[in-house]
Design a protein around this motif. Structure first.
Motif, PDB file in Angstrom:
ATOM      1  N   THR A  34     -28.701  30.324   7.477  1.00 39.79           N
ATOM      2  CA  THR A  34     -28.214  30.659   6.143  1.00 39.79           C
ATOM      3  C   THR A  34     -27.063  31.641   6.309  1.00 39.79           C
ATOM      4  OG1 THR A  34     -29.441  32.701   5.625  1.00 39.79           O
ATOM      5  CG2 THR A  34     -30.626  30.627   5.355  1.00 39.79           C
ATOM      6  N   SER A  35     -26.397  31.938   5.200  1.00 37.90           N
ATOM      7  CA  SER A  35     -25.274  32.879   5.258  1.00 37.90           C
ATOM      8  C   SER A  35     -25.759  34.327   5.267  1.00 37.90           C
ATOM      9  CB  SER A  35     -24.362  32.663   4.045  1.00 37.90           C
ATOM     10  OG  SER A  35     -25.096  32.870   2.848  1.00 37.90           O
ATOM     11  N   LYS A  36     -27.065  34.544   5.166  1.00 43.21           N
ATOM     12  CA  LYS A  36     -27.597  35.906   5.134  1.00 43.21           C
ATOM     13  C   LYS A  36     -27.930  36.386   6.544  1.00 43.21           C
ATOM     14  CE  LYS A  36     -29.398  35.496   0.464  1.00 43.21           C
ATOM     15  NZ  LYS A  36     -30.499  35.749  -0.459  1.00 43.21           N
ATOM     16  N   ALA A  37     -27.724  37.673   6.780  1.00 44.24           N
ATOM     17  CA  ALA A  37     -28.002  38.248   8.094  1.00 44.24           C
ATOM     18  C   ALA A  37     -29.505  38.362   8.325  1.00 44.24           C
ATOM     19  CB  ALA A  37     -27.346  39.629   8.211  1.00 44.24           C
ATOM     20  N   GLN A  38     -29.881  38.514   9.599  1.00 43.93           N
ATOM     21  CA  GLN A  38     -31.281  38.750   9.997  1.00 43.93           C
ATOM     22  C   GLN A  38     -32.204  37.607   9.596  1.00 43.93           C
ATOM     23  OE1 GLN A  38     -32.806  42.725   9.008  1.00 43.93           O
ATOM     24  NE2 GLN A  38     -30.708  43.388   8.730  1.00 43.93           N
ATOM     25  N   THR A  39     -31.704  36.374   9.632  1.00 43.56           N
ATOM     26  CA  THR A  39     -32.575  35.266   9.251  1.00 43.56           C
ATOM     27  C   THR A  39     -33.543  34.895  10.369  1.00 43.56           C
ATOM     28  OG1 THR A  39     -30.771  33.770   9.857  1.00 43.56           O
ATOM     29  CG2 THR A  39     -31.038  34.276   7.532  1.00 43.56           C
ATOM     30  N   VAL A 189     -43.256  25.125   9.549  1.00 49.22           N
ATOM     31  CA  VAL A 189     -43.573  25.150   8.119  1.00 49.22           C
ATOM     32  C   VAL A 189     -43.209  26.524   7.554  1.00 49.22           C
ATOM     33  CG1 VAL A 189     -45.403  25.033   6.393  1.00 49.22           C
ATOM     34  CG2 VAL A 189     -45.408  23.430   8.325  1.00 49.22           C
ATOM     35  N   ASN A 190     -43.664  27.572   8.233  1.00 48.49           N
ATOM     36  CA  ASN A 190     -43.374  28.943   7.782  1.00 48.49           C
ATOM     37  C   ASN A 190     -41.871  29.194   7.689  1.00 48.49           C
ATOM     38  OD1 ASN A 190     -46.143  29.288   7.965  1.00 48.49           O
ATOM     39  ND2 ASN A 190     -46.064  30.491   9.852  1.00 48.49           N
ATOM     40  N   GLU A 191     -41.138  28.774   8.720  1.00 43.73           N
ATOM     41  CA  GLU A 191     -39.694  29.021   8.755  1.00 43.73           C
ATOM     42  C   GLU A 191     -38.968  28.229   7.673  1.00 43.73           C
ATOM     43  OE1 GLU A 191     -37.782  31.209  11.535  1.00 43.73           O
ATOM     44  OE2 GLU A 191     -39.544  31.876  10.427  1.00 43.73           O
ATOM     45  N   THR A 192     -39.423  27.019   7.393  1.00 41.68           N
ATOM     46  CA  THR A 192     -38.788  26.213   6.341  1.00 41.68           C
ATOM     47  C   THR A 192     -38.969  26.867   4.979  1.00 41.68           C
ATOM     48  OG1 THR A 192     -39.118  24.184   7.607  1.00 41.68           O
ATOM     49  CG2 THR A 192     -38.775  23.949   5.228  1.00 41.68           C
ATOM     50  N   ILE A 193     -40.181  27.324   4.688  1.00 45.68           N
ATOM     51  CA  ILE A 193     -40.441  27.996   3.400  1.00 45.68           C
ATOM     52  C   ILE A 193     -39.631  29.280   3.316  1.00 45.68           C
ATOM     53  CG2 ILE A 193     -42.200  29.097   1.960  1.00 45.68           C
ATOM     54  CD1 ILE A 193     -44.237  27.143   3.366  1.00 45.68           C
ATOM     55  N   ARG A 194     -39.576  30.030   4.415  1.00 46.68           N
ATOM     56  CA  ARG A 194     -38.829  31.301   4.413  1.00 46.68           C
ATOM     57  C   ARG A 194     -37.337  31.048   4.206  1.00 46.68           C
ATOM     58  NH1 ARG A 194     -36.818  35.139   7.978  1.00 46.68           N
ATOM     59  NH2 ARG A 194     -37.208  33.868   9.832  1.00 46.68           N
ATOM     60  N   GLU A 195     -36.826  29.964   4.771  1.00 49.52           N
ATOM     61  CA  GLU A 195     -35.422  29.625   4.560  1.00 49.52           C
ATOM     62  C   GLU A 195     -35.140  29.377   3.077  1.00 49.52           C
ATOM     63  OE1 GLU A 195     -32.301  26.538   6.517  1.00 49.52           O
ATOM     64  OE2 GLU A 195     -34.058  25.669   5.555  1.00 49.52           O
ATOM     65  N   LYS A 196     -36.037  28.656   2.412  1.00 52.19           N
ATOM     66  CA  LYS A 196     -35.816  28.369   0.987  1.00 52.19           C
ATOM     67  C   LYS A 196     -35.853  29.653   0.153  1.00 52.19           C
ATOM     68  CE  LYS A 196     -35.461  24.286   2.299  1.00 52.19           C
ATOM     69  NZ  LYS A 196     -34.074  23.910   2.692  1.00 52.19           N
ATOM     70  N   LEU A 198     -34.920  32.607   1.328  1.00 49.92           N
ATOM     71  CA  LEU A 198     -33.632  33.245   1.622  1.00 49.92           C
ATOM     72  C   LEU A 198     -32.513  32.661   0.768  1.00 49.92           C
ATOM     73  CD1 LEU A 198     -33.975  33.517   5.478  1.00 49.92           C
ATOM     74  CD2 LEU A 198     -33.197  35.401   4.053  1.00 49.92           C
ATOM     75  N   LEU A 199     -32.560  31.366   0.531  1.00 53.05           N
ATOM     76  CA  LEU A 199     -31.492  30.699  -0.215  1.00 53.05           C
ATOM     77  C   LEU A 199     -31.616  30.872  -1.722  1.00 53.05           C
ATOM     78  CD1 LEU A 199     -31.343  27.373   1.841  1.00 53.05           C
ATOM     79  CD2 LEU A 199     -29.647  29.212   1.849  1.00 53.05           C
ATOM     80  N   ASN A 200     -32.845  31.065  -2.220  1.00 51.39           N
ATOM     81  CA  ASN A 200     -33.072  31.061  -3.667  1.00 51.39           C
ATOM     82  C   ASN A 200     -33.257  32.442  -4.301  1.00 51.39           C
ATOM     83  OD1 ASN A 200     -33.215  28.192  -4.738  1.00 51.39           O
ATOM     84  ND2 ASN A 200     -34.540  28.016  -2.950  1.00 51.39           N
ATOM     85  N   TYR A 201     -33.423  33.473  -3.474  1.00 53.36           N
ATOM     86  CA  TYR A 201     -33.644  34.816  -4.019  1.00 53.36           C
ATOM     87  C   TYR A 201     -32.636  35.786  -3.403  1.00 53.36           C
ATOM     88  CZ  TYR A 201     -38.130  32.762  -5.379  1.00 53.36           C
ATOM     89  OH  TYR A 201     -39.113  31.955  -5.901  1.00 53.36           O
ATOM     90  N   LYS A 203     -31.087  40.088  -2.900  1.00 57.21           N
ATOM     91  CA  LYS A 203     -31.423  41.495  -2.626  1.00 57.21           C
ATOM     92  C   LYS A 203     -32.537  41.606  -1.595  1.00 57.21           C
ATOM     93  CE  LYS A 203     -29.645  42.936  -7.111  1.00 57.21           C
ATOM     94  NZ  LYS A 203     -29.918  43.571  -8.394  1.00 57.21           N
ATOM     95  N   GLU A 204     -33.542  42.420  -1.891  1.00 58.68           N
ATOM     96  CA  GLU A 204     -34.578  42.750  -0.909  1.00 58.68           C
ATOM     97  C   GLU A 204     -35.624  41.646  -0.764  1.00 58.68           C
ATOM     98  OE1 GLU A 204     -37.152  44.942   1.704  1.00 58.68           O
ATOM     99  OE2 GLU A 204     -34.999  44.932   1.303  1.00 58.68           O
ATOM    100  N   ILE A 205     -35.762  40.805  -1.765  1.00 51.17           N
ATOM    101  CA  ILE A 205     -36.875  39.845  -1.802  1.00 51.17           C
ATOM    102  C   ILE A 205     -37.043  39.059  -0.494  1.00 51.17           C
ATOM    103  CG2 ILE A 205     -37.773  37.753  -2.912  1.00 51.17           C
ATOM    104  CD1 ILE A 205     -38.233  40.183  -4.602  1.00 51.17           C
ATOM    105  N   PRO A 206     -36.009  38.390   0.033  1.00 54.24           N
ATOM    106  CA  PRO A 206     -36.237  37.573   1.237  1.00 54.24           C
ATOM    107  C   PRO A 206     -36.712  38.371   2.441  1.00 54.24           C
ATOM    108  CG  PRO A 206     -34.130  37.033   0.203  1.00 54.24           C
ATOM    109  CD  PRO A 206     -34.635  38.277  -0.450  1.00 54.24           C
ATOM    110  N   TYR A 207     -36.311  39.639   2.518  1.00 54.57           N
ATOM    111  CA  TYR A 207     -36.647  40.442   3.696  1.00 54.57           C
ATOM    112  C   TYR A 207     -38.029  41.082   3.586  1.00 54.57           C
ATOM    113  CZ  TYR A 207     -31.738  39.566   4.262  1.00 54.57           C
ATOM    114  OH  TYR A 207     -30.531  38.924   4.366  1.00 54.57           O
ATOM    115  N   ALA A 208     -38.607  41.051   2.393  1.00 52.71           N
ATOM    116  CA  ALA A 208     -39.948  41.592   2.189  1.00 52.71           C
ATOM    117  C   ALA A 208     -41.008  40.500   2.249  1.00 52.71           C
ATOM    118  CB  ALA A 208     -40.022  42.304   0.826  1.00 52.71           C
TER     119      ALA A 208
END
Length: 293
Positions: A34-39, A189-196, A198-201, A203-208
């Protein structure tokens, strides 16, 4: 016929294209892009097999100064990448001029193994800037072979792959020849859900967020999955779920589409959200999620 095999470990700052490069080599989407850091949070092995070679690629988290326990654990994955590498890939992007941790940089320039410095995203530069960057990195990392590339557009990637094969030591295969990665199905499975997420939320949400797949049942035609999305605060839980569950439903639909492509089967997926306060600083929780190993 002689056989070559070895570990090629990819390191660099966040968001320079490490995961894109590994996926280009392996031919599968093993790492989140994704375009976000620390993915990338874990060290992920991708295995490329040929008749007379086995290339074991290791994608690592981007190098950062850790702010909490989970990030410290992520940097331990990077440290381990120096310990078992036969070839080290140090990836930078056009315009970049420093590594965020000087100790890691010292390890690179004093490495006793071949170092390939890949100058990525050259499609975002002109010839003058490219020449300046090559001269800069030639002086900065004199022990490295420098390859200007575009991992996204596959420019010069086959040439890098050929050079890696030339540098691989003679060795029998380390893994079965039909194996693609060292990670189990639930990890992807975990990484696919986490990617979505990251893409849909924002600020802090994806990293928490951390994902735990609690059920994975597979038969001939369908895989049934039940996964937990863990957050740190009640407010984050509400944001993940969204109005009348719409946001969570969107994550589920997008995850299912990607997982059906990955596994080649129909997917039934259930997602639910749970609050676990400060899990990113809890050593026991981090161990459960595969950190601190």
């Amino acid at each position: 016929m002689s056989h070559k095999a070895g570990f090629v470990n990819i390191i660099g700052n966040p968001n320079v294209g490490k995961s894109t490069l590994m996926n280009a080599f392996v031919g599968e989407r093993l790492s989140i892009i994704t375009s976000k850091a620390q993915t990338t949070r874990h060290r992920i092995l991708g295995i490329v097999n040929g008749e007379d070679f086995q290339l074991i690629l290791s994608d690592t988290p981007g190098i950062i100064k850790p702010a909490y326990e989970m990030q410290a654990s992520m940097m331990n994955f990077v440290k381990s990448a120096f310990e078992d590498a036969d070839i080290l890939i140090y990836m930078v992007e056009i315009g970049e001029q420093e590594l965020k941790d000087e100790a890691f940089f010292n390890k690179i320039i004093h490495a006793k193994i071949p170092v390939l410095l890949l100058l990525n995203k050259i499609d975002n530069s002109n010839q003058e800037q490219l020449e300046e960057q090559v001269a800069f990195w030639t002086e900065k990392v004199p022990n490295a072979e420098i390859f200007p590339i575009s991992a996204l557009k596959n420019f010069n990637v086959p040439e890098v792959f050929a050079r890696i094969l030339a540098l691989l030591p003679e060795s029998p295969a380390y893994y079965p020849k039909d194996q693609l990665t060292d990670k189990p199905e639930r990890f992807f499975v975990n990484e696919t859900i986490r990617e979505k997420i990251l893409l849909n939320y924002s600020k802090e949400i994806p990293y928490a967020v951390e994902i735990v797949t609690e059920e994975f049942f597979e038969d001939e035609t369908i895989i049934r999955i039940r996964s937990l999305i863990m957050v740190e605060r009640d407010t984050q839980k509400g944001i993940i779920i969204g109005h009348k569950g719409a946001a969570l439903k969107k994550v589920g639909i997008e995850s299912r589409a990607d997982l059906e492509k990955f596994f080649g089967k129909q997917i039934h997926i259930e997602l639910y959200v749970k609050v676990n306060k400060n899990w990113r600083s809890n050593a026991n929780m981090l161990k459960r999620f595969g950190y601190n190993q």
